[in-house]
Design a protein around this motif. Sequence first.
Motif, PDB file in Angstrom:
ATOM      1  N   SER A 118       0.824  -1.200   0.000  1.00  0.00           N
ATOM      2  CA  SER A 118       0.000   0.000   0.000  1.00  0.00           C
ATOM      3  C   SER A 118       0.862   1.255   0.000  1.00  0.00           C
ATOM      4  N   PHE A 119       1.902   1.251   0.814  1.00  0.00           N
ATOM      5  CA  PHE A 119       2.802   2.406   0.857  1.00  0.00           C
ATOM      6  C   PHE A 119       3.483   2.615  -0.487  1.00  0.00           C
ATOM      7  N   ALA A 120       3.909   1.510  -1.095  1.00  0.00           N
ATOM      8  CA  ALA A 120       4.551   1.612  -2.405  1.00  0.00           C
ATOM      9  C   ALA A 120       3.582   2.159  -3.447  1.00  0.00           C
ATOM     10  N   GLY A 121       2.318   1.724  -3.373  1.00  0.00           N
ATOM     11  CA  GLY A 121       1.321   2.214  -4.315  1.00  0.00           C
ATOM     12  C   GLY A 121       1.069   3.698  -4.176  1.00  0.00           C
ATOM     13  N   VAL A 122       0.934   4.169  -2.934  1.00  0.00           N
ATOM     14  CA  VAL A 122       0.719   5.599  -2.697  1.00  0.00           C
ATOM     15  C   VAL A 122       1.941   6.396  -3.156  1.00  0.00           C
ATOM     16  N   ALA A 123       3.140   5.901  -2.821  1.00  0.00           N
ATOM     17  CA  ALA A 123       4.357   6.595  -3.228  1.00  0.00           C
ATOM     18  C   ALA A 123       4.467   6.662  -4.746  1.00  0.00           C
ATOM     19  N   LEU A 124       4.082   5.583  -5.423  1.00  0.00           N
ATOM     20  CA  LEU A 124       4.144   5.566  -6.887  1.00  0.00           C
ATOM     21  C   LEU A 124       3.141   6.545  -7.483  1.00  0.00           C
ATOM     22  N   ALA A 125       1.924   6.545  -6.942  1.00  0.00           N
ATOM     23  CA  ALA A 125       0.878   7.422  -7.482  1.00  0.00           C
ATOM     24  C   ALA A 125       1.224   8.892  -7.295  1.00  0.00           C
ATOM     25  N   ILE A 126       1.845   9.226  -6.165  1.00  0.00           N
ATOM     26  CA  ILE A 126       2.177  10.620  -5.890  1.00  0.00           C
ATOM     27  C   ILE A 126       3.514  11.020  -6.509  1.00  0.00           C
ATOM     28  N   GLY A 127       4.468  10.082  -6.488  1.00  0.00           N
ATOM     29  CA  GLY A 127       5.835  10.456  -6.828  1.00  0.00           C
ATOM     30  C   GLY A 127       6.206  10.393  -8.294  1.00  0.00           C
ATOM     31  N   VAL A 128       5.512   9.583  -9.085  1.00  0.00           N
ATOM     32  CA  VAL A 128       5.882   9.457 -10.493  1.00  0.00           C
ATOM     33  C   VAL A 128       5.316  10.629 -11.287  1.00  0.00           C
ATOM     34  N   PRO A 129       6.150  11.382 -12.010  1.00  0.00           N
ATOM     35  CA  PRO A 129       5.638  12.514 -12.800  1.00  0.00           C
ATOM     36  C   PRO A 129       4.628  12.046 -13.852  1.00  0.00           C
ATOM     37  N   GLN A 130       3.500  12.753 -13.923  1.00  0.00           N
ATOM     38  CA  GLN A 130       2.465  12.447 -14.896  1.00  0.00           C
ATOM     39  C   GLN A 130       2.003  13.746 -15.539  1.00  0.00           C
ATOM     40  N   THR A 131       1.694  13.684 -16.817  1.00  0.00           N
ATOM     41  CA  THR A 131       1.354  14.899 -17.563  1.00  0.00           C
ATOM     42  C   THR A 131       0.092  15.564 -17.038  1.00  0.00           C
ATOM     43  N   ASN A 132      -0.828  14.791 -16.486  1.00  0.00           N
ATOM     44  CA  ASN A 132      -2.096  15.350 -16.017  1.00  0.00           C
ATOM     45  C   ASN A 132      -2.096  15.678 -14.533  1.00  0.00           C
ATOM     46  N   VAL A 133      -0.924  15.643 -13.887  1.00  0.00           N
ATOM     47  CA  VAL A 133      -0.818  15.890 -12.453  1.00  0.00           C
ATOM     48  C   VAL A 133       0.124  17.067 -12.208  1.00  0.00           C
ATOM     49  N   ASP A 134      -0.403  18.124 -11.593  1.00  0.00           N
ATOM     50  CA  ASP A 134       0.425  19.267 -11.247  1.00  0.00           C
ATOM     51  C   ASP A 134       0.448  19.433  -9.728  1.00  0.00           C
ATOM     52  N   ALA A 135       1.008  20.541  -9.253  1.00  0.00           N
ATOM     53  CA  ALA A 135       1.133  20.759  -7.808  1.00  0.00           C
ATOM     54  C   ALA A 135      -0.228  20.825  -7.136  1.00  0.00           C
ATOM     55  N   SER A 136      -1.217  21.388  -7.819  1.00  0.00           N
ATOM     56  CA  SER A 136      -2.554  21.487  -7.249  1.00  0.00           C
ATOM     57  C   SER A 136      -3.163  20.107  -7.028  1.00  0.00           C
ATOM     58  N   VAL A 137      -3.017  19.225  -8.008  1.00  0.00           N
ATOM     59  CA  VAL A 137      -3.540  17.863  -7.882  1.00  0.00           C
ATOM     60  C   VAL A 137      -2.825  17.123  -6.751  1.00  0.00           C
ATOM     61  N   LEU A 138      -1.507  17.296  -6.653  1.00  0.00           N
ATOM     62  CA  LEU A 138      -0.755  16.637  -5.590  1.00  0.00           C
ATOM     63  C   LEU A 138      -1.199  17.125  -4.212  1.00  0.00           C
ATOM     64  N   LEU A 139      -1.510  18.422  -4.105  1.00  0.00           N
ATOM     65  CA  LEU A 139      -2.017  18.939  -2.833  1.00  0.00           C
ATOM     66  C   LEU A 139      -3.346  18.276  -2.504  1.00  0.00           C
ATOM     67  N   GLY A 140      -4.215  18.130  -3.498  1.00  0.00           N
ATOM     68  CA  GLY A 140      -5.474  17.436  -3.273  1.00  0.00           C
ATOM     69  C   GLY A 140      -5.252  16.006  -2.834  1.00  0.00           C
ATOM     70  N   ASP A 141      -4.293  15.321  -3.453  1.00  0.00           N
ATOM     71  CA  ASP A 141      -3.971  13.944  -3.062  1.00  0.00           C
ATOM     72  C   ASP A 141      -3.573  13.880  -1.586  1.00  0.00           C
ATOM     73  N   LEU A 142      -2.702  14.806  -1.180  1.00  0.00           N
ATOM     74  CA  LEU A 142      -2.213  14.804   0.200  1.00  0.00           C
ATOM     75  C   LEU A 142      -3.335  15.112   1.189  1.00  0.00           C
ATOM     76  N   LEU A 143      -4.257  15.994   0.809  1.00  0.00           N
ATOM     77  CA  LEU A 143      -5.403  16.278   1.674  1.00  0.00           C
ATOM     78  C   LEU A 143      -6.267  15.023   1.845  1.00  0.00           C
ATOM     79  N   ILE A 144      -6.437  14.264   0.771  1.00  0.00           N
ATOM     80  CA  ILE A 144      -7.227  13.028   0.852  1.00  0.00           C
ATOM     81  C   ILE A 144      -6.526  12.008   1.744  1.00  0.00           C
ATOM     82  N   VAL A 145      -5.210  11.873   1.595  1.00  0.00           N
ATOM     83  CA  VAL A 145      -4.456  10.947   2.444  1.00  0.00           C
ATOM     84  C   VAL A 145      -4.600  11.350   3.910  1.00  0.00           C
ATOM     85  N   ALA A 146      -4.507  12.659   4.191  1.00  0.00           N
ATOM     86  CA  ALA A 146      -4.680  13.138   5.567  1.00  0.00           C
ATOM     87  C   ALA A 146      -6.078  12.828   6.075  1.00  0.00           C
ATOM     88  N   GLY A 147      -7.079  12.976   5.190  1.00  0.00           N
ATOM     89  CA  GLY A 147      -8.440  12.611   5.573  1.00  0.00           C
ATOM     90  C   GLY A 147      -8.553  11.132   5.901  1.00  0.00           C
TER      91      GLY A 147
END
Length: 289
Positions: A118-147
């Motif tokens: 699970s940790f590897a999956g989250v790290a991969l989803a957040i850490g691998v650069p993707q064309t459709n993911v910018d800083a705003s999307v990553l902030l949203g991801d982190l807010l969801i993880v915190a939730g």
Amino acid sequence: MLCLSWGFNQIAVKLVLVDVPPMLQALARSLGALPVLLAIGWFRGIRFFERDGTLWPGVIAGVIFGIEFVLIYRGLLLTSASRAVVFLYVAPFFVALGSFVFLGERLRAPQWGGLALSFAGVALAIGVPQTNVDASVLLGDLLIVAGGALWAATTLIVKTTALIKAPAEKGLGYQVAISIPILALAAWISGETITHVPAPLSLALLAYQAFWVVGLTFLLWFALVKTYSASKLSAFTFITPLFGVVASYFILHDTLTVAFGIAALLVIAGLYLVNKPDPKVAPDPNLPA
């Protein structure tokens, strides 16, 4: 059916955002769910105001519950529903770690492997650069993880306090009732307003979130836990992110990259291993999920 309902919930939130901003949407959900819980509790003879030692644990769980949904609904404004449903359902990851650290529960090798996946999956989803993911999307991801982490915290509070013996309607009632002023304050601070009458679809999806998801499915879950093995039931929850990702692709047309697909599979596989019951131990049907 419950997992399908929960997997679709993030999509419902995204669809309603065009008419109702996030904090007001979360507030409407709690306002709609509370009468449902009170009505069901009244019908079943639940004494909501009986002194049973649950007040302060209930208040703490309610504050955490309110902050949790501030983070989740704000995160959904920034990230996609498919990413949100994967990141939110890392909550069992935090429950397992919290149970090990605070409750002294021993984890078996498959569970440690599941946490690692699970940790590897989250790290991969957040850490691998993707064309459709910018800083705003990553902030949203982190807010969801915190939730998700706060969701796990409420689970641990229930497991370690008098709330574990309280009826489901009362335990959930604390959380929903106390979340109302927190979400109202968050909506006021954010300056949110509704500028037009929401479309019928948005109103229907708000009702779905309030009456079905919060008001009924959570209670159905507790009813199942009281009747069947909690460990066996919890093994089903790993399919919730799968339902959410697939539904997001077909309904919202979310872009799913290969990297994110692999990350989602790692998270789901990890959650399955974390929740997989030990065949050597007879499950206790009275334990909460």
